[in-house]
Write a protein that holds these residues in place. Structure first.
Motif, short mmCIF file in Angstrom:
data_model
loop_
_atom_site.label_atom_id
_atom_site.label_comp_id
_atom_site.label_asym_id
_atom_site.label_seq_id
_atom_site.Cartn_x
_atom_site.Cartn_y
_atom_site.Cartn_z
N ASN A 127 -12.27 8.69 4.39
CA ASN A 127 -12.61 7.35 4.89
C ASN A 127 -13.57 6.61 3.97
OD1 ASN A 127 -11.08 8.13 7.09
ND2 ASN A 127 -12.81 8.29 8.49
N GLY A 128 -14.40 7.35 3.24
CA GLY A 128 -15.37 6.74 2.35
C GLY A 128 -14.88 6.52 0.93
N ILE A 129 -13.71 7.02 0.60
CA ILE A 129 -13.17 6.87 -0.76
C ILE A 129 -12.73 5.42 -0.96
CG2 ILE A 129 -11.19 7.48 -2.26
CD1 ILE A 129 -12.95 9.80 -2.24
N ASP A 130 -13.13 4.84 -2.07
CA ASP A 130 -12.66 3.50 -2.41
C ASP A 130 -11.14 3.53 -2.49
OD1 ASP A 130 -12.97 0.79 -3.13
OD2 ASP A 130 -12.71 1.33 -5.25
N GLY A 131 -10.49 2.68 -1.74
CA GLY A 131 -9.03 2.63 -1.74
C GLY A 131 -8.41 3.22 -0.49
N TRP B 206 -3.16 4.17 1.76
CA TRP B 206 -4.06 4.02 0.62
C TRP B 206 -3.69 2.76 -0.15
CZ3 TRP B 206 -7.85 7.70 0.03
CH2 TRP B 206 -7.74 8.80 0.88
N GLU B 207 -4.68 2.18 -0.83
CA GLU B 207 -4.42 1.00 -1.65
C GLU B 207 -3.59 1.32 -2.88
OE1 GLU B 207 -8.12 -0.84 -2.66
OE2 GLU B 207 -8.41 -1.65 -0.64
N ALA C 186 -6.14 6.04 -5.77
CA ALA C 186 -7.09 6.31 -4.69
C ALA C 186 -6.72 7.59 -3.95
CB ALA C 186 -7.14 5.13 -3.73
N HIS D 185 0.84 -1.19 0.00
CA HIS D 185 0.00 0.00 0.00
C HIS D 185 0.88 1.24 0.00
CE1 HIS D 185 -3.61 -2.33 1.90
NE2 HIS D 185 -3.65 -2.35 0.58
N ARG E 288 -7.45 10.58 -6.17
CA ARG E 288 -8.88 10.84 -6.27
C ARG E 288 -9.34 11.68 -5.09
NH1 ARG E 288 -9.93 6.16 -7.84
NH2 ARG E 288 -10.20 5.15 -5.83
#
Length: 164
Positions: free
Chosen positions: A39-43, A73-74, A78, A6, A81
């Motif tokens: 916290n809600g962002i994919d990744g 972050w992944e 991400a 990550h 974004r």
């Protein structure tokens, strides 16, 4: 995402005024909002926080005016974004209103094994390494990431500004 690893990011900002000063109100009142968005962002994987839900009360560099932020972050995509395609970008564009210039880079990135949770000390050490030695596999900035396309087109400021 790069399999098995990550992206960690650590950034700091030097507050121009105490956090309870009216000139900091808009920033302080939106920290939870912006963190909830991240916290809600994919990744999004993880953020260092104390009982307040953020890290603004955690001291780094033994300096109470330095506000730290440490997240995982992944992928580069991400993180980009979140930084450049959400309301975060508007706050980033106004950073000079709340934060003074630093002597050195305000942000460092590095790859970590999936599942690792970096410490504040690790983030500070990586940022110091970037400041003293430049970008490397150990510690780097946005400009070292070919996949960081939004940073190149949507960022606010000059190439020396790498804050997330």
């Amino acid at each position: 995402m790069t399999e098995g690893r990550h992206l960690a990011q650590f950034n700091i900002a030097r507050a121009r005024y105490p956090l309870d000063d009216p000139r900091m109100r808009e920033f302080v009142e939106n920290v939870d909002r912006v963190n909830a968005l991240a916290n809600g962002i994919d990744g999004f994987v993880w953020r260092l926080a104390d009982d307040s839900g953020h890290a603004m009360n955690i001291r780094v560099y033994d300096d109470p005016t330095i506000l730290p932020n440490l997240t995982v972050w992944e992928s580069v995509e991400a993180l980009e974004r979140f930084v450049w395609q959400t309301v975060h970008r508007r706050f980033y564009g106004r950073r000079e209103q709340w934060f003074a210039a630093l002597d050195g880079p305000p942000l460092v990135l590095w790859w970590i094994p999936e599942g690792h949770r970096p410490t504040m000390e690790e983030g500070a050490e990586r940022l110091d390494h970037l400041k003293n030695h430049g970008s490397s596999d150990y510690a780097f900035s946005w400009d070292s990431l070919p996949a960081a396309t939004h940073w190149r087109t949507a960022r606010c400021g000059t190439t020396s500004e790498h804050a997330a």
